[in-house]
Design a protein around this motif. Structure first.
Motif, PDB file in Angstrom:
ATOM      1  N   THR A  84       4.873  51.257  25.664  1.00  7.69           N
ATOM      2  CA  THR A  84       4.370  51.186  24.296  1.00  7.69           C
ATOM      3  C   THR A  84       5.241  52.004  23.353  1.00  7.69           C
ATOM      4  O   THR A  84       5.590  51.546  22.260  1.00  7.69           O
ATOM      5  N   SER A  87       8.331  50.251  22.428  1.00  8.85           N
ATOM      6  CA  SER A  87       8.125  49.093  21.558  1.00  8.85           C
ATOM      7  C   SER A  87       7.908  49.474  20.101  1.00  8.85           C
ATOM      8  O   SER A  87       8.004  48.628  19.209  1.00  8.85           O
ATOM      9  N   VAL A  88       7.597  50.754  19.837  1.00 10.17           N
ATOM     10  CA  VAL A  88       7.375  51.198  18.455  1.00 10.17           C
ATOM     11  C   VAL A  88       8.362  52.302  18.062  1.00 10.17           C
ATOM     12  O   VAL A  88       8.080  53.140  17.221  1.00 10.17           O
ATOM     13  N   ALA A  94       7.829  46.363  13.570  1.00 13.18           N
ATOM     14  CA  ALA A  94       6.482  46.917  13.542  1.00 13.18           C
ATOM     15  C   ALA A  94       5.488  45.911  14.109  1.00 13.18           C
ATOM     16  O   ALA A  94       5.618  44.703  13.904  1.00 13.18           O
ATOM     17  N   LYS A  95       4.513  46.403  14.819  1.00  7.56           N
ATOM     18  CA  LYS A  95       3.497  45.534  15.398  1.00  7.56           C
ATOM     19  C   LYS A  95       2.430  45.235  14.346  1.00  7.56           C
ATOM     20  O   LYS A  95       1.873  46.139  13.730  1.00  7.56           O
ATOM     21  N   VAL A 186      -5.448  50.136  16.543  1.00  7.37           N
ATOM     22  CA  VAL A 186      -4.121  50.289  15.947  1.00  7.37           C
ATOM     23  C   VAL A 186      -3.408  51.491  16.556  1.00  7.37           C
ATOM     24  O   VAL A 186      -2.209  51.453  16.842  1.00  7.37           O
ATOM     25  N   TYR A 190       0.174  51.490  18.671  1.00 10.65           N
ATOM     26  CA  TYR A 190       1.336  52.297  18.304  1.00 10.65           C
ATOM     27  C   TYR A 190       1.524  53.523  19.197  1.00 10.65           C
ATOM     28  O   TYR A 190       2.352  54.384  18.901  1.00 10.65           O
ATOM     29  N   VAL A 192      -0.330  56.139  19.837  1.00  6.44           N
ATOM     30  CA  VAL A 192      -0.684  57.421  19.227  1.00  6.44           C
ATOM     31  C   VAL A 192      -1.666  58.172  20.122  1.00  6.44           C
ATOM     32  O   VAL A 192      -2.791  57.719  20.341  1.00  6.44           O
ATOM     33  N   VAL A 199       3.951  56.569  10.713  1.00  4.51           N
ATOM     34  CA  VAL A 199       5.021  55.608  10.972  1.00  4.51           C
ATOM     35  C   VAL A 199       5.394  54.975   9.639  1.00  4.51           C
ATOM     36  O   VAL A 199       4.526  54.468   8.923  1.00  4.51           O
ATOM     37  N   ILE A 201       7.321  52.013   7.687  1.00  2.00           N
ATOM     38  CA  ILE A 201       7.776  50.643   7.940  1.00  2.00           C
ATOM     39  C   ILE A 201       8.475  50.100   6.701  1.00  2.00           C
ATOM     40  O   ILE A 201       7.999  50.273   5.572  1.00  2.00           O
ATOM     41  N   ILE A 207      10.458  49.523  11.719  1.00  2.00           N
ATOM     42  CA  ILE A 207      10.105  50.940  11.738  1.00  2.00           C
ATOM     43  C   ILE A 207      11.355  51.749  11.403  1.00  2.00           C
ATOM     44  O   ILE A 207      12.375  51.668  12.100  1.00  2.00           O
ATOM     45  N   ARG A 210       9.449  58.000  12.026  1.00  2.90           N
ATOM     46  CA  ARG A 210       8.171  58.380  12.631  1.00  2.90           C
ATOM     47  C   ARG A 210       7.980  59.883  12.472  1.00  2.90           C
ATOM     48  O   ARG A 210       8.914  60.668  12.624  1.00  2.90           O
TER      49      ARG A 210
END
Length: 227
Positions: A84, A87-88, A94-95, A186, A190, A192, A199, A201, A207, A210
């Motif tokens: 995860t 991926s961020v 951004a997801k 959410v 991300y 968290v 984050v 964007i 992204i 951060r």
């Protein structure tokens, strides 16, 4: 501003309390490297990441652990967490997500396409989040407009406390929550595991930063956001 950590205290043993006495980051790295067969190394690995975990730093350390540890239940959970995080990371797309606002309306990230968007992960019960509220209010006053928006993602469970904190701290930007506390969808998306976090964007949905706060955040926004 001093960065504080509020960790998730359940779900997996590698989520640790910020109140526990901390060693230096280097000391935790050394313990991970010296104890590849210990499940407790996953706890130390989480502490290496601290407030601002980075996939590029944690993944190589995770690979030094023994196959037995990596294939354990806790190891598989940590591997999923790393996936995860990757991926961020900065530079990734951004997801997209949607969640309810304070009026019960569904708001989606795609609604803000074409703007810089700051996702602010916080909660009414998080003292360190509340400490940074005045700085964020000043940031919003300077940059709010057609090119910039903040989306607050609250880890609250009690709706009343959430709404009260918004008004008390004058957090008058888009505010969302599913009232699931640490299981906020959410936040999970991300990666968290501690708050406050944020984050940034880009208008293209990438992204770009951060966990930058205060004047560091303002300096970057002055370079990026056109008034």
């Amino acid at each position: 501003m001093k960065k504080f950590i509020i960790f998730l205290l359940a779900l997996a043993p590698f989520f640790v309390s910020a109140q526990q006495k901390e060693l230096s980051k280097e000391a935790y790295i050394e313990r991970v490297k010296n104890n590849p067969d210990s499940i407790n190394s996953l706890v130390d690995l989480r502490r290496v990441g601290g407030y601002t975990p980075e996939y590029a730093e944690l993944n190589p350390l995770f690979k030094t652990l023994s196959p037995q540890v990596r294939k354990s239940k806790e190891g598989k959970e940590f591997r999923s967490y790393l996936k995860t995080l990757n991926s961020v990371s900065v530079g990734k797309k951004a997801k997209y997500f949607s969640q309810k606002d304070t009026a019960g309306n569904t708001v989606a990230l795609k609604d803000f396409k074409g703007r810089y968007v700051l996702l602010d992960f916080w909660a009414s019960w998080c003292p360190d989040c509340r400490v940074q509220s005045p700085e964020l209010v000043k940031t919003y006053a300077e940059f709010k407009g057609p090119n910039f928006e903040i989306i607050g993602i609250s880890f609250d469970k009690d709706r009343g406390s959430w709404i009260k904190a918004i008004h008390t701290d004058q957090l008058y930007w888009t505010q969302l929550s599913d009232l699931k506390r640490w299981q906020n969808e959410v936040g999970t998306l991300y990666g968290v595991k501690s708050i406050p976090q944020n984050v940034l964007i880009s208008p293209e949905g990438i992204i770009v930063a951060r966990n930058i706060h205060g004047e560091e955040l303002n300096t970057l926004l002055r370079k990026l956001v056109k008034k």
